[in-house]
Design an enzyme around this catalytic site. Sequence first.
Site, PDB file in Angstrom:
ATOM      1  N   GLY A 120      62.605  98.604 -20.281  1.00 53.88           N
ATOM      2  CA  GLY A 120      62.127  97.511 -21.100  1.00 53.88           C
ATOM      3  C   GLY A 120      62.773  96.209 -20.667  1.00 53.88           C
ATOM      4  O   GLY A 120      63.689  96.182 -19.848  1.00 53.88           O
ATOM      5  N   MET A 140      70.710  93.801 -21.345  1.00 55.15           N
ATOM      6  CA  MET A 140      70.392  95.203 -21.609  1.00 55.15           C
ATOM      7  C   MET A 140      68.909  95.457 -21.424  1.00 55.15           C
ATOM      8  O   MET A 140      68.074  94.605 -21.720  1.00 55.15           O
ATOM      9  CB  MET A 140      70.802  95.582 -23.045  1.00 55.15           C
ATOM     10  CG  MET A 140      72.296  95.554 -23.272  1.00 55.15           C
ATOM     11  SD  MET A 140      72.741  95.845 -24.991  1.00 55.15           S
ATOM     12  CE  MET A 140      71.919  97.395 -25.271  1.00 55.15           C
ATOM     13  N   GLY A 141      68.593  96.645 -20.941  1.00 52.59           N
ATOM     14  CA  GLY A 141      67.217  97.097 -20.821  1.00 52.59           C
ATOM     15  C   GLY A 141      67.222  98.595 -20.656  1.00 52.59           C
ATOM     16  O   GLY A 141      67.929  99.118 -19.795  1.00 52.59           O
ATOM     17  N   ASP A 178      62.749  91.928 -19.453  1.00 51.13           N
ATOM     18  CA  ASP A 178      62.186  91.040 -18.440  1.00 51.13           C
ATOM     19  C   ASP A 178      62.992  91.155 -17.145  1.00 51.13           C
ATOM     20  O   ASP A 178      63.434  92.240 -16.776  1.00 51.13           O
ATOM     21  CB  ASP A 178      62.163  89.606 -18.984  1.00 51.13           C
ATOM     22  CG  ASP A 178      61.092  88.746 -18.337  1.00 51.13           C
ATOM     23  OD1 ASP A 178      61.268  88.378 -17.154  1.00 51.13           O
ATOM     24  OD2 ASP A 178      60.088  88.421 -19.005  1.00 51.13           O
ATOM     25  N   ILE A 179      63.229  90.045 -16.485  1.00 56.70           N
ATOM     26  CA  ILE A 179      63.910  90.061 -15.195  1.00 56.70           C
ATOM     27  C   ILE A 179      65.409  89.838 -15.372  1.00 56.70           C
ATOM     28  O   ILE A 179      65.841  89.125 -16.275  1.00 56.70           O
ATOM     29  CB  ILE A 179      63.321  88.988 -14.245  1.00 56.70           C
ATOM     30  CG1 ILE A 179      63.751  89.250 -12.792  1.00 56.70           C
ATOM     31  CG2 ILE A 179      63.699  87.577 -14.700  1.00 56.70           C
ATOM     32  CD1 ILE A 179      62.928  88.497 -11.770  1.00 56.70           C
ATOM     33  N   TYR A 182      69.429  90.062 -12.955  1.00 53.68           N
ATOM     34  CA  TYR A 182      70.102  90.138 -11.660  1.00 53.68           C
ATOM     35  C   TYR A 182      71.266  91.109 -11.748  1.00 53.68           C
ATOM     36  O   TYR A 182      71.974  91.171 -12.757  1.00 53.68           O
ATOM     37  CB  TYR A 182      70.636  88.752 -11.267  1.00 53.68           C
ATOM     38  CG  TYR A 182      71.735  88.794 -10.226  1.00 53.68           C
ATOM     39  CD1 TYR A 182      71.448  89.008  -8.881  1.00 53.68           C
ATOM     40  CD2 TYR A 182      73.075  88.642 -10.595  1.00 53.68           C
ATOM     41  CE1 TYR A 182      72.468  89.077  -7.935  1.00 53.68           C
ATOM     42  CE2 TYR A 182      74.092  88.695  -9.654  1.00 53.68           C
ATOM     43  CZ  TYR A 182      73.781  88.917  -8.322  1.00 53.68           C
ATOM     44  OH  TYR A 182      74.785  88.985  -7.390  1.00 53.68           O
ATOM     45  N   GLY A 223      70.190 100.745 -18.800  1.00 52.67           N
ATOM     46  CA  GLY A 223      71.296 100.487 -19.718  1.00 52.67           C
ATOM     47  C   GLY A 223      71.711  99.040 -19.809  1.00 52.67           C
ATOM     48  O   GLY A 223      70.920  98.188 -20.198  1.00 52.67           O
ATOM     49  N   LEU A 224      72.954  98.732 -19.397  1.00 50.07           N
ATOM     50  CA  LEU A 224      73.494  97.387 -19.593  1.00 50.07           C
ATOM     51  C   LEU A 224      74.149  96.877 -18.321  1.00 50.07           C
ATOM     52  O   LEU A 224      74.531  97.647 -17.439  1.00 50.07           O
ATOM     53  CB  LEU A 224      74.494  97.367 -20.755  1.00 50.07           C
ATOM     54  CG  LEU A 224      75.784  98.189 -20.623  1.00 50.07           C
ATOM     55  CD1 LEU A 224      76.888  97.408 -19.904  1.00 50.07           C
ATOM     56  CD2 LEU A 224      76.286  98.623 -21.992  1.00 50.07           C
ATOM     57  N   CYS A 259      66.008  87.242 -18.143  1.00 48.33           N
ATOM     58  CA  CYS A 259      65.480  87.911 -19.337  1.00 48.33           C
ATOM     59  C   CYS A 259      64.372  87.100 -19.988  1.00 48.33           C
ATOM     60  O   CYS A 259      64.108  87.238 -21.191  1.00 48.33           O
ATOM     61  CB  CYS A 259      66.602  88.208 -20.339  1.00 48.33           C
ATOM     62  SG  CYS A 259      67.892  89.255 -19.641  1.00 48.33           S
TER      63      CYS A 259
END
Length: 252
Positions: free
Chosen positions: A110, A182-183, A112-113, A115, A194-195, A212
């Site tokens: 989940g 996080m995603g 957005d973008i 790095y 994860g993070l 994000c």
Amino acid sequence: MMKNKKVFFQDWGLVDYQQAWDKQETLFSETVKTKIDNRNRETAYEAAAKNAGTVVAYDTIEADETFNYLVFCEHPHVYTLGKSGKPEHLLLDEAGLKEKQAVYYPINRGGDITYHGPGQIVSYPILDLDNFFTDIHLYLRTLEEAVILTLADFGLQAGRYEGYTGVWFDADNDKARKICAMGVRCSRWVTMHGLALNVNTDLSYFKNIVPCGIDDKAVTSMQQELGYEVDINEVKKILKHHISVLFGMEIL
């Protein structure tokens, strides 16, 4: 079946993003398959009991244990785009990526973008949440809390930003800046991704994206906030401790 709170901890060091993704997918798929096999076995028992006119004694059904993993690593320079992200949030073309010695992957988490790069702790919990709690929002908040507590151990007061995931400083004013993104992906209550906590991260790489999907907030790191380079291994040790305590894990 008893909940298995044993968690295998692995530090993969500096690892190529695609290689780490593939390793995650393997562990994730094995856990999901175990859960599907257990459910199929249970369904077969239920059908047999129904045909026999008896009641299923669930405690007699043999179920295979699911395993849990907590992975830490760092990645060479890479930009990753989540399922809900917009490709235009990457501000580099192929030539720009090559100049920055970075790569780009659209992935199945989940968000957005973001790095990833050296000096950043990336944590991939691959957990069967049936072993802990089946609440994805609580899962995210618990990971955030582990990071908040870790930063507090270094004298940094961080918190949450209402409406956003991750960990922030000064979320209530115009100096808001993000230190942890996080995603996650979750299927059948099994997690992956994860993070990413910025420790000694080269923050200039964030200038090449809309991090994000948020174009009006800054990104920061522990090094920037503290004014000195931080021992990343010490941060890993403390972060692992807080994650294990908050989830009630038995780290192996």
